[in-house]
Scaffold this motif. Structure first.
Motif, PDB file in Angstrom:
ATOM      1  N   VAL A  47       0.842  -1.195   0.000  1.00  0.00           N
ATOM      2  CA  VAL A  47       0.000   0.000   0.000  1.00  0.00           C
ATOM      3  C   VAL A  47       0.882   1.252   0.000  1.00  0.00           C
ATOM      4  O   VAL A  47       0.620   2.225  -0.722  1.00  0.00           O
ATOM      5  N   PHE A  48       1.938   1.219   0.803  1.00  0.00           N
ATOM      6  CA  PHE A  48       2.873   2.344   0.896  1.00  0.00           C
ATOM      7  C   PHE A  48       3.420   2.704  -0.485  1.00  0.00           C
ATOM      8  O   PHE A  48       3.501   3.885  -0.846  1.00  0.00           O
ATOM      9  N   SER A 106       6.850   1.962   4.608  1.00  0.00           N
ATOM     10  CA  SER A 106       5.780   1.099   5.130  1.00  0.00           C
ATOM     11  C   SER A 106       5.140   1.615   6.417  1.00  0.00           C
ATOM     12  O   SER A 106       4.367   0.899   7.054  1.00  0.00           O
ATOM     13  N   GLN A 107       5.446   2.864   6.803  1.00  0.00           N
ATOM     14  CA  GLN A 107       4.899   3.413   8.046  1.00  0.00           C
ATOM     15  C   GLN A 107       4.097   4.698   7.843  1.00  0.00           C
ATOM     16  O   GLN A 107       2.939   4.781   8.270  1.00  0.00           O
ATOM     17  N   VAL A 130      -0.663   1.049   9.201  1.00  0.00           N
ATOM     18  CA  VAL A 130      -0.535   0.264  10.437  1.00  0.00           C
ATOM     19  C   VAL A 130      -0.885  -1.187  10.143  1.00  0.00           C
ATOM     20  O   VAL A 130      -1.995  -1.470   9.651  1.00  0.00           O
ATOM     21  N   PRO A 131       0.047  -2.131  10.420  1.00  0.00           N
ATOM     22  CA  PRO A 131      -0.260  -3.545  10.201  1.00  0.00           C
ATOM     23  C   PRO A 131      -1.517  -3.946  10.971  1.00  0.00           C
ATOM     24  O   PRO A 131      -1.718  -3.550  12.113  1.00  0.00           O
ATOM     25  N   GLU A 134      -2.991  -9.719   8.619  1.00  0.00           N
ATOM     26  CA  GLU A 134      -2.182  -9.869   7.404  1.00  0.00           C
ATOM     27  C   GLU A 134      -2.368  -8.689   6.456  1.00  0.00           C
ATOM     28  O   GLU A 134      -1.815  -8.679   5.362  1.00  0.00           O
ATOM     29  N   GLY A 135      -3.144  -7.695   6.867  1.00  0.00           N
ATOM     30  CA  GLY A 135      -3.406  -6.536   6.031  1.00  0.00           C
ATOM     31  C   GLY A 135      -2.871  -5.250   6.637  1.00  0.00           C
ATOM     32  O   GLY A 135      -1.950  -5.255   7.466  1.00  0.00           O
ATOM     33  N   THR A 136      -3.479  -4.139   6.245  1.00  0.00           N
ATOM     34  CA  THR A 136      -3.013  -2.816   6.659  1.00  0.00           C
ATOM     35  C   THR A 136      -4.199  -1.901   6.901  1.00  0.00           C
ATOM     36  O   THR A 136      -5.157  -1.907   6.125  1.00  0.00           O
ATOM     37  N   ARG A 137      -4.126  -1.130   7.964  1.00  0.00           N
ATOM     38  CA  ARG A 137      -5.114  -0.069   8.194  1.00  0.00           C
ATOM     39  C   ARG A 137      -4.469   1.230   7.729  1.00  0.00           C
ATOM     40  O   ARG A 137      -3.433   1.648   8.251  1.00  0.00           O
ATOM     41  N   VAL A 138      -5.072   1.851   6.716  1.00  0.00           N
ATOM     42  CA  VAL A 138      -4.533   3.081   6.143  1.00  0.00           C
ATOM     43  C   VAL A 138      -5.365   4.264   6.619  1.00  0.00           C
ATOM     44  O   VAL A 138      -6.592   4.259   6.510  1.00  0.00           O
ATOM     45  N   THR A 139      -4.692   5.279   7.156  1.00  0.00           N
ATOM     46  CA  THR A 139      -5.370   6.501   7.596  1.00  0.00           C
ATOM     47  C   THR A 139      -4.851   7.662   6.766  1.00  0.00           C
ATOM     48  O   THR A 139      -3.647   7.883   6.669  1.00  0.00           O
ATOM     49  N   TRP A 140      -5.774   8.383   6.148  1.00  0.00           N
ATOM     50  CA  TRP A 140      -5.449   9.536   5.299  1.00  0.00           C
ATOM     51  C   TRP A 140      -6.027  10.765   5.992  1.00  0.00           C
ATOM     52  O   TRP A 140      -7.220  10.823   6.281  1.00  0.00           O
TER      53      TRP A 140
END
Length: 197
Positions: A47-48, A106-107, A130-131, A134-140
């Motif tokens: 995602v990064f 990745s952070q 944020v891991p 097995e996925g990622t929580r993305v905050t925009w």
């Protein structure tokens, strides 16, 4: 009541309305913050990479397709600190630039936004990865200060509703891109080689 008295009353009402408006504007917050989050079934590094390379934004940005004739240019490296994207388009996308000012693999990514049209403003956007299993929580998020004109605009429009919807759409499109299966490249075979002569 004569015409002169009517005119004085009208002036007094206008002055009163102006004073009330100025008081309401002055009471608006000095800063704003809009934030949205979404979970994605993709590792943080995947995602990064979609956000850190500004050229990838064409695949998921909520504004990318709103003006097919939009002028776009890039400066600096493709990704990371120093990458710059400039745009100029119709009234839906306006004109401005964004520059990556911090990139933690990745952070997190921080971006300086400079809007020129339809209004001038300097804001900051941030992406957090944020891991999550097995996925990622993305905050925009986007934050900035409100000058007098921005405070006046807050009287007639809600920044969170106006920008928040775009963030939600962008995150949904980013999720689709990040979760798309990667097609492995097929190794060349003898059938791929054109005959000589």
């Amino acid at each position: 009541m004569n015409r002169s008295a009517n005119r004085m009353l009208a002036y007094a009402l206008i002055a009163f309305a102006l004073i009330v408006t100025l008081v309401l504007v002055a009471r608006q917050p000095d800063s704003f913050r809009v934030e949205r989050s979404l979970s994605m079934a993709a590792p943080p590094e995947a995602v990064f990479a979609q956000v850190d390379d500004l050229r990838n934004w064409q695949r998921w940005s909520p504004w990318a397709k709103r003006d097919p004739a939009m002028q776009q240019s890039y400066e600096g490296p493709h990704a990371g600190v120093g990458a710059i994207y400039r745009w100029a388009g119709n009234k839906e996308v306006g004109a401005g630039s964004m520059s990556i000012i911090e990139s933690l693999p990745s952070q997190a990514i921080r971006i300086r936004l400079e809007f020129l049209k339809p209004f001038q403003a300097s804001n900051e956007a941030q992406f957090l990865f944020v891991p999550e299993g097995e996925g990622t929580r993305v905050t925009w998020s986007m934050s900035g200060s409100n000058n007098f004109m921005a405070k006046a605009m807050h009287l007639v429009m809600d920044m969170d509703k106006m920008v928040g919807g775009d963030f939600e759409q962008g995150l949904a499109q980013l999720k689709a891109v990040a979760e798309a299966p990667v097609t492995p490249k097929r190794a060349a075979t003898a059938r791929d080689v054109p005959p000589a002569g």
